[in-house]
Design an enzyme around this catalytic site. Structure first.
Site, short mmCIF file in Angstrom:
data_model
loop_
_atom_site.label_atom_id
_atom_site.label_comp_id
_atom_site.label_asym_id
_atom_site.label_seq_id
_atom_site.Cartn_x
_atom_site.Cartn_y
_atom_site.Cartn_z
N LEU A 188 0.85 -1.20 0.00
CA LEU A 188 0.00 0.00 0.00
C LEU A 188 0.88 1.25 0.00
O LEU A 188 1.14 1.85 1.04
CB LEU A 188 -0.93 0.00 1.23
CG LEU A 188 -1.59 -1.34 1.61
CD1 LEU A 188 -2.56 -1.14 2.76
CD2 LEU A 188 -2.30 -1.96 0.42
N ASP A 189 1.31 1.65 -1.18
CA ASP A 189 2.29 2.73 -1.30
C ASP A 189 1.63 4.00 -1.85
O ASP A 189 0.93 3.94 -2.86
CB ASP A 189 3.42 2.29 -2.24
CG ASP A 189 4.58 3.27 -2.26
OD1 ASP A 189 4.71 4.06 -1.30
OD2 ASP A 189 5.34 3.25 -3.23
#
Length: 291
Positions: free
Chosen positions: A48-49
């Protein structure tokens, strides 16, 4: 008193919104049915960037970026469930993230606790869908309220088996791999000497008092031993770094890096990732058999 015309307009907008929402749902299910005629990945993992960059892009607080990321996560999980992906793993918080500013770490821990508690309020629906939640990593490193909430969520969904959601918190591969080696050595501690086999299960020496540790011995002590290896590893924001995530498990999986920041992830990113997997399916299967 609200004018009658305004009430009628709001009612009309609500009807139109419900119609469009239902139409989108129908079209989505039709598209998923077409996609499902070809192989569907059993396990998708997500890094989850981009939450903080999303906040900066829209001049929001960092906290607002993390909250937007949570809503994106809910949408992505829904699409994965609808198309038939059995296992979804998310990299929610790495051990390295504890090095961030104390106020940011505290905020993320508070947000995590808040969302787990929200999840528990929806437990009847979660159990109806058969979703089992597992928190993966060194859970003793979590702040105590978060750890307790995570343990309650795992216990409450322990009997479910339709879909698995694995939340990697206080996790890195550089912690998982040595930890599994340590536990495997402890298991074989009766031997005079311990030797680790290579990937082809070969060792140069053979002594009666030597206990050999095979790859399978290591894997049964991994945090991720409870699920098959990922078919796709998705990292949002266009980055291709693995960031110390599932290094052992992703040798033969597809790496997919959409340009969207995590809060911008949604339906089309999930669809294109699965289509990319299907395009490369024969090659990926060949590599797995050769491993």
């Amino acid at each position: 008193m609200i004018p009658r015309k305004q009430v009628e307009n709001e009612r009309s907008n609500c009807v139109i919104g419900n119609f469009l929402g239902g139409l989108n749902s129908t079209l989505r299910k039709l598209l998923f049915r077409v996609i499902s005629s070809r192989p569907i990945p059993e396990h998708i993992a997500f890094i989850l960037d981009g939450n903080r960059r999303f906040a900066k892009k829209w001049k929001l607080t960092e906290g607002a970026g993390h909250k937007a990321g949570f809503f994106a996560l809910m949408s992505v999980l829904k699409y994965c469930y609808e198309i038939g992906v059995k296992y979804v793993t998310i990299y929610a918080f790495s051990l390295d993230n504890f090095n961030r500013r104390p106020d940011e770490v505290q905020y993320i821990m508070d947000l995590m606790q808040e969302k787990i508690e929200w999840f528990m309020k929806e437990l009847s629906r979660i159990n109806e869908y058969g979703i089992r939640v597992l928190f993966i990593g060194d859970l003793d490193r979590l702040y105590e309220p978060v750890r307790i909430a995570a343990e309650k969520a795992m216990e409450a969904t322990a009997k479910n088996s339709t879909t698995y959601l694995l939340v990697c918190v206080a996790y890195t591969s550089s912690h998982e791999i040595p930890q599994s080696i340590h536990e495997a050595c402890q298991e074989k501690s009766g031997a005079t000497t311990i030797c680790v086999m290579n990937v082809n299960n070969h060792t140069n020496e053979n002594h009666a008092d030597k206990m050999v540790i095979k790859v399978v011995d290591l894997e049964k002590h991994m945090y991720m031993r409870v699920v098959p290896d990922p078919d796709i590893l998705v990292r949002s924001s266009g980055e291709t770094r693995l960031s110390n995530f599932l290094l052992w498990q992703t040798t033969n999986c597809l790496l997919y890096s959409p340009k969207a920041l995590w809060p911008e992830m949604g339906f089309w990113q999930v669809v294109w990732g699965i289509l990319e997997f299907q395009k490369n399916y024969k090659y990926l299967e060949k590599k797995k058999k050769q491993a």
